[in-house]
Design an enzyme around this catalytic site. Structure first.
Site, PDB file in Angstrom:
ATOM      1  N   TYR A 181       0.838  -1.203   0.000  1.00 59.69           N
ATOM      2  CA  TYR A 181       0.000   0.000   0.000  1.00 59.69           C
ATOM      3  C   TYR A 181       0.876   1.258   0.000  1.00 59.69           C
ATOM      4  O   TYR A 181       0.572   2.250  -0.678  1.00 59.69           O
ATOM      5  CB  TYR A 181      -0.960   0.023   1.199  1.00 59.69           C
ATOM      6  CG  TYR A 181      -1.694   1.348   1.286  1.00 59.69           C
ATOM      7  CD1 TYR A 181      -2.627   1.697   0.316  1.00 59.69           C
ATOM      8  CD2 TYR A 181      -1.411   2.263   2.297  1.00 59.69           C
ATOM      9  CE1 TYR A 181      -3.269   2.926   0.352  1.00 59.69           C
ATOM     10  CE2 TYR A 181      -2.055   3.490   2.340  1.00 59.69           C
ATOM     11  CZ  TYR A 181      -2.983   3.821   1.370  1.00 59.69           C
ATOM     12  OH  TYR A 181      -3.608   5.039   1.399  1.00 59.69           O
ATOM     13  N   ARG A 235       1.795   6.671  -6.879  1.00 57.22           N
ATOM     14  CA  ARG A 235       0.722   7.614  -7.202  1.00 57.22           C
ATOM     15  C   ARG A 235       1.205   9.051  -7.036  1.00 57.22           C
ATOM     16  O   ARG A 235       0.977   9.904  -7.899  1.00 57.22           O
ATOM     17  CB  ARG A 235      -0.483   7.338  -6.301  1.00 57.22           C
ATOM     18  CG  ARG A 235      -1.615   8.357  -6.434  1.00 57.22           C
ATOM     19  CD  ARG A 235      -2.868   7.943  -5.671  1.00 57.22           C
ATOM     20  NE  ARG A 235      -2.655   7.730  -4.244  1.00 57.22           N
ATOM     21  CZ  ARG A 235      -3.589   7.318  -3.392  1.00 57.22           C
ATOM     22  NH1 ARG A 235      -4.809   7.070  -3.832  1.00 57.22           N
ATOM     23  NH2 ARG A 235      -3.328   7.143  -2.113  1.00 57.22           N
ATOM     24  N   TYR A 280      -1.455  13.221   6.303  1.00 56.15           N
ATOM     25  CA  TYR A 280      -1.052  12.172   7.255  1.00 56.15           C
ATOM     26  C   TYR A 280       0.443  12.274   7.559  1.00 56.15           C
ATOM     27  O   TYR A 280       1.238  12.592   6.673  1.00 56.15           O
ATOM     28  CB  TYR A 280      -1.275  10.780   6.645  1.00 56.15           C
ATOM     29  CG  TYR A 280      -2.662  10.169   6.790  1.00 56.15           C
ATOM     30  CD1 TYR A 280      -3.638  10.713   7.600  1.00 56.15           C
ATOM     31  CD2 TYR A 280      -2.965   9.010   6.092  1.00 56.15           C
ATOM     32  CE1 TYR A 280      -4.895  10.105   7.702  1.00 56.15           C
ATOM     33  CE2 TYR A 280      -4.217   8.396   6.189  1.00 56.15           C
ATOM     34  CZ  TYR A 280      -5.169   8.962   7.000  1.00 56.15           C
ATOM     35  OH  TYR A 280      -6.404   8.366   7.094  1.00 56.15           O
ATOM     36  N   ARG A 307     -11.600  12.909   1.125  1.00 53.96           N
ATOM     37  CA  ARG A 307     -12.543  12.045   1.841  1.00 53.96           C
ATOM     38  C   ARG A 307     -13.849  11.844   1.084  1.00 53.96           C
ATOM     39  O   ARG A 307     -14.513  10.833   1.228  1.00 53.96           O
ATOM     40  CB  ARG A 307     -12.843  12.642   3.223  1.00 53.96           C
ATOM     41  CG  ARG A 307     -11.635  12.723   4.130  1.00 53.96           C
ATOM     42  CD  ARG A 307     -11.039  11.358   4.397  1.00 53.96           C
ATOM     43  NE  ARG A 307      -9.903  11.424   5.323  1.00 53.96           N
ATOM     44  CZ  ARG A 307      -9.129  10.380   5.602  1.00 53.96           C
ATOM     45  NH1 ARG A 307      -9.354   9.201   5.038  1.00 53.96           N
ATOM     46  NH2 ARG A 307      -8.119  10.503   6.428  1.00 53.96           N
ATOM     47  N   GLU A 323     -13.741  -1.537   5.705  1.00 45.85           N
ATOM     48  CA  GLU A 323     -13.721  -0.176   5.157  1.00 45.85           C
ATOM     49  C   GLU A 323     -14.997  -0.009   4.335  1.00 45.85           C
ATOM     50  O   GLU A 323     -15.449  -0.971   3.715  1.00 45.85           O
ATOM     51  CB  GLU A 323     -12.471  -0.036   4.283  1.00 45.85           C
ATOM     52  CG  GLU A 323     -12.269   1.329   3.659  1.00 45.85           C
ATOM     53  CD  GLU A 323     -10.965   1.382   2.845  1.00 45.85           C
ATOM     54  OE1 GLU A 323      -9.905   1.001   3.375  1.00 45.85           O
ATOM     55  OE2 GLU A 323     -11.043   1.780   1.683  1.00 45.85           O
TER      56      GLU A 323
HETATM   57  C1  3EB Z   1      -7.677   5.828   5.305  1.00 47.19           C
HETATM   58  O1  3EB Z   1      -8.603   6.552   5.633  1.00 47.19           O
HETATM   59  C2  3EB Z   1      -8.040   4.426   4.880  1.00 47.19           C
HETATM   60  O2  3EB Z   1      -4.989   5.629  -0.544  1.00 47.19           O
HETATM   61  O3  3EB Z   1      -6.567   5.988  -2.002  1.00 47.19           O
HETATM   62  C3  3EB Z   1      -9.126   4.720   2.084  1.00 47.19           C
HETATM   63  C4  3EB Z   1      -9.503   5.199   0.833  1.00 47.19           C
HETATM   64  C5  3EB Z   1      -7.787   4.519   2.367  1.00 47.19           C
HETATM   65  C6  3EB Z   1      -8.536   5.498  -0.134  1.00 47.19           C
HETATM   66  C7  3EB Z   1      -6.182   5.644  -0.874  1.00 47.19           C
HETATM   67  C8  3EB Z   1      -6.835   4.818   1.391  1.00 47.19           C
HETATM   68  C9  3EB Z   1      -7.204   5.301   0.149  1.00 47.19           C
HETATM   69  O4  3EB Z   1      -6.501   6.212   5.335  1.00 47.19           O
HETATM   70  C10 3EB Z   1      -7.350   3.980   3.659  1.00 47.19           C
END
Ligand code: 3EB
Length: 345
Positions: free
Chosen positions: A156, A163, A215, A228, A336
């Protein structure tokens, strides 16, 4: 006299104005409608679920996240405009004057997830530029064995690096990031499909969560480039696309290994996103139960019944619920959830 009476009864057609075209719609149809849906020229994409990711024909995509609940359903994206079919590089697409629906699948082979991802995202950027759909709205990423480590880095994280290297990171890019899902499959293909548009959408962030692109570096050496949620006006209809949403507050996982607590935290996060979307854009719905559909990505099949009954208790029976078997990008997460709202029906 007679003709006068008849004249008085002439009824003028009431609805002479042409109905406005639907630019994009999502529907869940029974599998038995597959032949009709495939032959309908206005079908943009059919999303189906199975053991292996596959691009079956010019419309159908099989995602390697097998359906545990809702296996009798197909997800159908359609438009009233007649889409044009095409291919650019490895991307198959169908497009209209307002949007493009693209899909690309690359065999994992011997290449790193980082280089495959970078290549895929570069091809997508090129397609957006050449065909003029500059705004990415929604992306789905399915990665083989997402928790595996190659050369010391979790897949991941390699995906996030690849990306990040490929996307435009010029000033202010964070406010144009699309909604996204990134989960793991058990096959050998990286599958990405997406919807991009001529015109902007409105990005929605969750005040309870640190934005993924902010993050701390320990989650990924390069920050996860997604928003989001995204609200997009398609003609008269407003859609909401909620990204894969997990049991995360701030940037930390909550309720490690506690199934129903994680489920509630996900749904709370989604409720907050729906409320934010309503305040910022006048979406017209107030919580997750009013969404058109949600997809729950679940690691352990054993948890299916518990998740399904809890979700129905919380959300009622209006929202379409698909439960799909998948791996999640943090190993301490059990599930998720993503969601979509496609306007009042
Ligand atoms: C998170 O909130 C959970 O890297 O595109 C959720 C949706 C998550 C998309 C991405 C990662 C991605 O961090 C992980």
């Amino acid at each position: 006299m007679l003709s006068g009476l008849l004249d008085a009864k002439i009824i003028l057609p009431m609805n002479t104005r042409p109905r406005q075209k639907t630019l994009l719609d999502i529907q869940y149809r029974l599998r038995e409608m597959l032949p009709d849906t495939l032959s309908d020229p206005c079908t943009l994409a059919i999303i189906d679920f199975g053991d292996q990711s596959q691009i079956s024909n010019d419309k159908q995509i099989i995602v390697g996240t097998p359906a545990l609940a809702g296996s009798d359903l197909l997800e159908v994206w359609r438009t009233d405009e007649l889409p044009e079919n095409g291919k650019l590089g490895d991307i198959h697409y169908r497009r209209t004057s307002t949007l493009i629906f693209g899909r690309i699948m690359v065999d994992n082979g011997n290449d790193s997830i980082e280089s495959i991802t970078q290549n895929i995202y570069q091809q997508i950027s090129r397609l957006q530029q050449e065909l003029n759909y500059p705004q990415m709205i929604r992306m789905w990423n399915y990665l083989p064995w997402i928790n595996r480590h190659d050369d010391g880095m979790e897949r991941y994280q390699s995906f996030c690096v690849g990306r990040h290297q490929a996307i435009d990171t010029s000033r202010g890019f964070e406010s144009h990031l699309s909604a996204a899902t990134a989960v793991g499959t058990h096959d050998n293909n990286v599958l990405v499909y997406f919807i991009a548009a001529r015109e902007d959408g409105i990005q929605i962030e969750n005040p309870l969560q640190v934005s993924a692109f902010d993050y701390p570096a320990r989650y990924a050496p390069k920050s996860p480039a997604f928003s989001r949620a995204m609200v997009k006006q398609w003609g008269k209809s407003k859609h909401l696309y909620i990204s894969g949403t997990a049991s995360i507050l701030g940037h930390e996982t909550r309720h490690k290994n506690k199934l129903l607590e994680q489920l509630d935290e996900c749904l709370n996060n989604m409720d907050v996103l729906v409320a934010e979307a309503h305040v910022q854009t006048g979406l017209g719905i107030s919580d997750t139960s009013q969404l058109t559909a949600i997809k729950i990505y679940l690691i352990d099949e054993e948890n299916l019944e518990a998740v399904l009954s809890h979700v129905r208790k919380r959300l009622g029976n209006e929202v379409e619920v698909l439960i799909l078997s998948a791996d999640i990008c943090r190993e301490d997460l059990l599930l998720e959830i993503e969601g979509v709202y496609s306007g009042k029906k």
